[in-house]
Design a protein around this motif. Sequence first.
Motif, mmCIF file in Angstrom:
data_model
loop_
_atom_site.group_PDB
_atom_site.id
_atom_site.type_symbol
_atom_site.label_atom_id
_atom_site.label_comp_id
_atom_site.label_asym_id
_atom_site.label_seq_id
_atom_site.Cartn_x
_atom_site.Cartn_y
_atom_site.Cartn_z
ATOM 1 N N GLY A 1 10.714 6.412 36.751
ATOM 2 C CA GLY A 1 9.671 5.433 37.028
ATOM 3 C C GLY A 1 9.478 4.484 35.860
ATOM 4 O O GLY A 1 9.812 4.802 34.712
ATOM 5 N N MET B 1 8.774 8.982 33.596
ATOM 6 C CA MET B 1 8.372 7.580 33.575
ATOM 7 C C MET B 1 8.510 7.054 32.155
ATOM 8 O O MET B 1 8.074 7.704 31.192
ATOM 9 C CB MET B 1 6.933 7.427 34.080
ATOM 10 C CG MET B 1 6.720 7.972 35.487
ATOM 11 S SD MET B 1 5.015 7.780 36.080
ATOM 12 C CE MET B 1 4.939 5.992 36.305
ATOM 13 N N ASN C 1 7.119 14.527 34.647
ATOM 14 C CA ASN C 1 6.642 15.292 35.794
ATOM 15 C C ASN C 1 7.408 16.612 35.725
ATOM 16 O O ASN C 1 8.509 16.743 36.241
ATOM 17 C CB ASN C 1 6.942 14.532 37.091
ATOM 18 C CG ASN C 1 6.311 15.175 38.301
ATOM 19 O OD1 ASN C 1 5.723 16.247 38.220
ATOM 20 N ND2 ASN C 1 6.448 14.527 39.447
ATOM 21 N N LEU D 1 -1.295 6.577 34.910
ATOM 22 C CA LEU D 1 -0.187 5.893 35.577
ATOM 23 C C LEU D 1 0.787 6.873 36.236
ATOM 24 O O LEU D 1 1.751 6.454 36.877
ATOM 25 C CB LEU D 1 0.584 5.021 34.569
ATOM 26 C CG LEU D 1 -0.193 3.851 33.959
ATOM 27 C CD1 LEU D 1 0.664 3.150 32.902
ATOM 28 C CD2 LEU D 1 -0.607 2.853 35.037
ATOM 29 N N LYS D 2 0.549 8.168 36.108
ATOM 30 C CA LYS D 2 1.439 9.184 36.671
ATOM 31 C C LYS D 2 1.697 8.937 38.152
ATOM 32 O O LYS D 2 0.775 8.662 38.918
ATOM 33 C CB LYS D 2 0.835 10.588 36.501
ATOM 34 C CG LYS D 2 0.520 10.975 35.075
ATOM 35 C CD LYS D 2 0.093 12.420 34.939
ATOM 36 C CE LYS D 2 -1.069 12.833 35.817
ATOM 37 N NZ LYS D 2 -2.324 12.171 35.438
ATOM 38 N N ASN D 3 2.963 9.039 38.532
ATOM 39 C CA ASN D 3 3.376 8.872 39.922
ATOM 40 C C ASN D 3 4.156 10.116 40.325
ATOM 41 O O ASN D 3 5.244 10.378 39.800
ATOM 42 C CB ASN D 3 4.250 7.624 40.073
ATOM 43 C CG ASN D 3 4.650 7.360 41.507
ATOM 44 O OD1 ASN D 3 4.559 8.232 42.376
ATOM 45 N ND2 ASN D 3 5.115 6.159 41.773
ATOM 46 N N ASP D 4 3.619 10.889 41.242
ATOM 47 C CA ASP D 4 4.231 12.159 41.609
ATOM 48 C C ASP D 4 5.618 12.012 42.226
ATOM 49 O O ASP D 4 6.355 12.994 42.341
ATOM 50 C CB ASP D 4 3.318 12.926 42.574
ATOM 51 C CG ASP D 4 2.087 13.485 41.885
ATOM 52 O OD1 ASP D 4 2.161 13.725 40.673
ATOM 53 O OD2 ASP D 4 1.045 13.663 42.564
ATOM 54 N N GLN D 5 5.991 10.796 42.620
ATOM 55 C CA GLN D 5 7.322 10.581 43.184
ATOM 56 C C GLN D 5 8.404 10.521 42.102
ATOM 57 O O GLN D 5 9.591 10.678 42.399
ATOM 58 C CB GLN D 5 7.345 9.269 43.986
ATOM 59 C CG GLN D 5 6.322 9.216 45.111
ATOM 60 C CD GLN D 5 6.443 10.390 46.069
ATOM 61 O OE1 GLN D 5 7.539 10.680 46.559
ATOM 62 N NE2 GLN D 5 5.338 11.067 46.326
ATOM 63 N N ASP D 6 7.991 10.301 40.862
ATOM 64 C CA ASP D 6 8.942 10.161 39.758
ATOM 65 C C ASP D 6 9.126 11.481 39.014
ATOM 66 O O ASP D 6 8.206 12.294 38.925
ATOM 67 C CB ASP D 6 8.453 9.100 38.770
ATOM 68 C CG ASP D 6 8.360 7.722 39.408
ATOM 69 O OD1 ASP D 6 9.230 7.388 40.229
ATOM 70 O OD2 ASP D 6 7.398 6.988 39.086
#
Length: 229
Positions: free
Chosen positions: A173, A107, A140, A99-104
Amino acid sequence: MSSNHDSIRIFIGYDTREPIAYHVCVQSIMETSSHPVCITPLRLSNLQTVFNRERDPKQLTDFSFTRFLVPYLCGFEGWGIFIDGDMLLREDIANLWNLKNDQDAVMVVQHDAFQGDHSFLGNSIKMFPKFNWSSVMLFNNAKCTTLTPEFLQTVAYQDLHQFKWLENESAIGALPKKWNHLVGYYEPSTDVALVHWTLGGPYFGGEFETAEFAAEWFAMRDKAFSVSN
Protein backbone atom coordinates in the motif's frame (compact mmCIF):
# COMPACT_ATOMS: atom_id res chain seq x y z
CA MET A 1 -8.58 -8.04 18.12
CA SER A 2 -7.08 -4.59 18.63
CA SER A 3 -9.08 -1.65 19.91
CA ASN A 4 -8.76 2.10 19.73
CA HIS A 5 -7.18 2.00 23.18
CA ASP A 6 -4.27 -0.27 22.23
CA SER A 7 -0.81 1.25 22.14
CA ILE A 8 0.75 2.02 18.80
CA ARG A 9 3.59 -0.46 18.41
CA ILE A 10 6.65 1.32 17.03
CA PHE A 11 9.99 -0.31 16.26
CA ILE A 12 12.95 1.98 15.63
CA GLY A 13 16.20 1.07 13.94
CA TYR A 14 19.15 1.52 16.33
CA ASP A 15 22.68 1.89 14.98
CA THR A 16 25.51 1.97 17.52
CA ARG A 17 27.26 4.65 15.45
CA GLU A 18 24.45 7.19 15.98
CA PRO A 19 22.72 6.50 19.33
CA ILE A 20 21.70 10.13 19.81
CA ALA A 21 19.62 9.92 16.64
CA TYR A 22 17.49 7.17 18.19
CA HIS A 23 16.88 9.06 21.43
CA VAL A 24 15.89 12.30 19.72
CA CYS A 25 13.59 10.36 17.39
CA VAL A 26 11.88 8.83 20.43
CA GLN A 27 11.52 12.25 22.04
CA SER A 28 9.87 13.61 18.90
CA ILE A 29 7.33 10.77 18.96
CA MET A 30 6.48 11.39 22.60
CA GLU A 31 6.19 15.13 22.06
CA THR A 32 3.75 14.82 19.16
CA SER A 33 1.71 11.67 19.82
CA SER A 34 -1.86 11.94 21.08
CA HIS A 35 -2.06 8.15 21.56
CA PRO A 36 -0.25 5.69 23.85
CA VAL A 37 2.88 4.32 22.19
CA CYS A 38 5.00 1.23 22.79
CA ILE A 39 8.51 1.83 21.45
CA THR A 40 11.09 -0.90 20.86
CA PRO A 41 14.67 -0.22 19.73
CA LEU A 42 15.94 -2.75 17.20
CA ARG A 43 19.47 -3.03 18.56
CA LEU A 44 21.49 -6.03 17.38
CA SER A 45 22.85 -6.87 20.83
CA ASN A 46 19.27 -7.19 22.13
CA LEU A 47 18.28 -9.55 19.30
CA GLN A 48 21.04 -12.15 19.47
CA THR A 49 18.66 -14.98 20.36
CA VAL A 50 16.55 -14.12 17.32
CA PHE A 51 18.97 -12.89 14.68
CA ASN A 52 22.70 -13.56 14.34
CA ARG A 53 23.35 -13.27 10.63
CA GLU A 54 26.85 -12.23 9.58
CA ARG A 55 26.92 -8.64 8.40
CA ASP A 56 26.28 -8.25 4.68
CA PRO A 57 28.68 -5.86 2.88
CA LYS A 58 25.66 -4.32 1.12
CA GLN A 59 23.90 -3.23 4.30
CA LEU A 60 24.33 0.38 5.35
CA THR A 61 22.98 0.15 8.93
CA ASP A 62 22.85 -2.30 11.81
CA PHE A 63 19.11 -2.70 11.25
CA SER A 64 19.08 -3.36 7.50
CA PHE A 65 17.71 -6.86 8.13
CA THR A 66 16.21 -6.67 11.62
CA ARG A 67 13.60 -4.09 10.57
CA PHE A 68 11.79 -6.99 8.91
CA LEU A 69 11.48 -8.78 12.27
CA VAL A 70 8.61 -6.48 13.25
CA PRO A 71 5.79 -8.92 12.29
CA TYR A 72 7.54 -11.76 14.13
CA LEU A 73 8.13 -9.61 17.23
CA CYS A 74 4.42 -8.75 17.16
CA GLY A 75 3.50 -12.45 17.07
CA PHE A 76 2.17 -11.93 13.53
CA GLU A 77 -0.83 -10.17 15.05
CA GLY A 78 -2.22 -6.68 14.58
CA TRP A 79 -0.15 -3.89 13.10
CA GLY A 80 3.32 -2.50 13.77
CA ILE A 81 5.31 0.49 12.56
CA PHE A 82 8.98 0.46 11.65
CA ILE A 83 10.98 3.66 11.20
CA ASP A 84 14.69 4.33 10.81
CA GLY A 85 16.43 5.94 13.77
CA ASP A 86 17.59 8.98 11.82
CA MET A 87 14.15 10.53 11.73
CA LEU A 88 12.12 13.26 13.42
CA LEU A 89 8.34 13.27 13.86
CA ARG A 90 6.73 16.64 13.19
CA GLU A 91 3.16 15.32 13.23
CA ASP A 92 1.16 12.99 15.47
CA ILE A 93 2.17 9.39 14.68
CA ALA A 94 -1.45 8.42 15.36
CA ASN A 95 -2.24 10.08 12.03
CA LEU A 96 0.08 7.58 10.35
CA TRP A 97 -1.40 4.71 12.36
CA ASN A 98 -4.88 5.70 11.22
CA LEU A 99 -3.90 5.18 7.58
CA LYS A 100 -3.85 1.38 8.08
CA ASN A 101 -5.61 -0.50 5.30
CA ASP A 102 -6.47 -4.11 6.09
CA GLN A 103 -6.26 -5.00 2.39
CA ASP A 104 -2.51 -4.30 2.35
CA ALA A 105 0.29 -6.46 3.73
CA VAL A 106 2.69 -3.54 4.17
CA MET A 107 2.35 0.19 3.56
CA VAL A 108 5.22 2.47 2.56
CA VAL A 109 6.02 5.76 0.90
CA GLN A 110 6.64 4.67 -2.68
CA HIS A 111 9.58 6.91 -3.47
CA ASP A 112 10.60 7.85 -6.98
CA ALA A 113 13.22 5.68 -8.67
CA PHE A 114 16.57 7.24 -7.77
CA GLN A 115 19.73 6.65 -9.80
CA GLY A 116 23.39 6.44 -8.81
CA ASP A 117 25.13 5.60 -5.55
CA HIS A 118 23.96 6.22 -2.00
CA SER A 119 26.66 6.83 0.62
CA PHE A 120 26.41 6.67 4.39
CA LEU A 121 29.23 6.66 6.98
CA GLY A 122 31.85 5.57 4.51
CA ASN A 123 29.76 2.85 2.87
CA SER A 124 28.25 3.16 -0.58
CA ILE A 125 25.76 1.08 -2.56
CA LYS A 126 24.12 1.49 -5.94
CA MET A 127 20.49 2.43 -5.56
CA PHE A 128 18.01 -0.19 -6.71
CA PRO A 129 14.26 -0.21 -7.45
CA LYS A 130 12.20 0.62 -4.33
CA PHE A 131 15.29 2.07 -2.63
CA ASN A 132 14.35 3.64 0.72
CA TRP A 133 10.78 2.28 0.61
CA SER A 134 11.59 0.14 3.64
CA SER A 135 12.73 3.02 5.86
CA VAL A 136 9.12 3.59 7.01
CA MET A 137 6.84 0.55 7.02
CA LEU A 138 3.36 -0.08 8.36
CA PHE A 139 3.16 -3.85 8.73
CA ASN A 140 -0.13 -5.76 8.64
CA ASN A 141 1.55 -8.52 10.61
CA ALA A 142 -0.79 -11.42 9.85
CA LYS A 143 -0.06 -10.95 6.14
CA CYS A 144 3.72 -11.01 6.61
CA THR A 145 4.24 -14.52 7.98
CA THR A 146 7.08 -15.16 5.52
CA LEU A 147 9.25 -12.86 7.64
CA THR A 148 10.49 -15.39 10.17
CA PRO A 149 13.96 -15.21 11.77
CA GLU A 150 14.94 -18.28 9.74
CA PHE A 151 13.94 -16.59 6.48
CA LEU A 152 15.91 -13.46 7.36
CA GLN A 153 19.05 -15.52 7.95
CA THR A 154 19.42 -16.33 4.25
CA VAL A 155 17.27 -14.01 2.10
CA ALA A 156 19.15 -11.75 -0.33
CA TYR A 157 19.46 -8.15 0.80
CA GLN A 158 17.91 -6.56 -2.30
CA ASP A 159 15.12 -9.15 -2.51
CA LEU A 160 14.14 -8.24 1.02
CA HIS A 161 14.12 -4.48 0.47
CA GLN A 162 12.33 -4.82 -2.85
CA PHE A 163 9.54 -6.76 -1.13
CA LYS A 164 10.01 -9.86 -3.28
CA TRP A 165 8.94 -11.91 -0.25
CA LEU A 166 5.36 -10.87 -1.04
CA GLU A 167 3.45 -13.05 -3.48
CA ASN A 168 1.87 -10.02 -5.11
CA GLU A 169 3.28 -6.51 -5.40
CA SER A 170 -0.27 -5.15 -5.18
CA ALA A 171 -0.12 -6.00 -1.48
CA ILE A 172 2.14 -2.96 -1.00
CA GLY A 173 0.00 0.00 0.00
CA ALA A 174 1.02 3.62 -0.58
CA LEU A 175 1.52 6.24 2.14
CA PRO A 176 1.63 10.01 1.51
CA LYS A 177 5.16 11.28 0.82
CA LYS A 178 5.06 13.56 3.83
CA TRP A 179 5.51 10.45 5.99
CA ASN A 180 9.05 9.86 4.72
CA HIS A 181 10.58 13.11 3.52
CA LEU A 182 14.08 12.31 2.26
CA VAL A 183 16.30 15.29 3.01
CA GLY A 184 18.69 15.84 0.11
CA TYR A 185 16.53 13.90 -2.34
CA TYR A 186 13.31 15.90 -2.32
CA GLU A 187 12.79 19.62 -2.66
CA PRO A 188 12.42 21.45 0.68
CA SER A 189 8.83 21.49 1.89
CA THR A 190 6.79 22.63 4.86
CA ASP A 191 4.25 19.83 4.43
CA VAL A 192 6.40 17.21 6.17
CA ALA A 193 5.17 14.89 8.92
CA LEU A 194 8.32 12.79 9.22
CA VAL A 195 11.83 13.99 8.39
CA HIS A 196 14.40 11.44 7.22
CA TRP A 197 18.09 12.43 7.12
CA THR A 198 19.04 9.40 5.07
CA LEU A 199 22.37 10.91 3.96
CA GLY A 200 23.40 11.88 7.49
CA GLY A 201 21.79 13.80 10.31
CA PRO A 202 22.55 17.10 12.08
CA TYR A 203 24.34 15.17 14.84
CA PHE A 204 27.21 14.47 12.41
CA GLY A 205 28.14 18.16 12.34
CA GLY A 206 29.71 19.95 9.39
CA GLU A 207 27.42 20.37 6.38
CA PHE A 208 24.69 18.34 8.09
CA GLU A 209 24.24 20.99 10.79
CA THR A 210 22.51 23.23 8.28
CA ALA A 211 20.46 20.52 6.52
CA GLU A 212 16.72 20.95 6.09
CA PHE A 213 14.93 20.81 9.48
CA ALA A 214 18.26 20.65 11.36
CA ALA A 215 17.18 23.49 13.66
CA GLU A 216 14.13 21.46 14.71
CA TRP A 217 16.36 18.46 15.43
CA PHE A 218 18.64 20.52 17.67
CA ALA A 219 15.63 21.94 19.52
CA MET A 220 14.29 18.41 20.07
CA ARG A 221 17.72 17.23 21.21
CA ASP A 222 17.84 20.01 23.80
CA LYS A 223 14.39 19.02 25.01
CA ALA A 224 15.37 15.36 25.24
CA PHE A 225 18.48 16.02 27.28
CA SER A 226 17.37 18.97 29.38
CA VAL A 227 17.59 18.76 33.16
CA SER A 228 15.17 20.69 35.36
CA ASN A 229 16.65 22.59 38.29
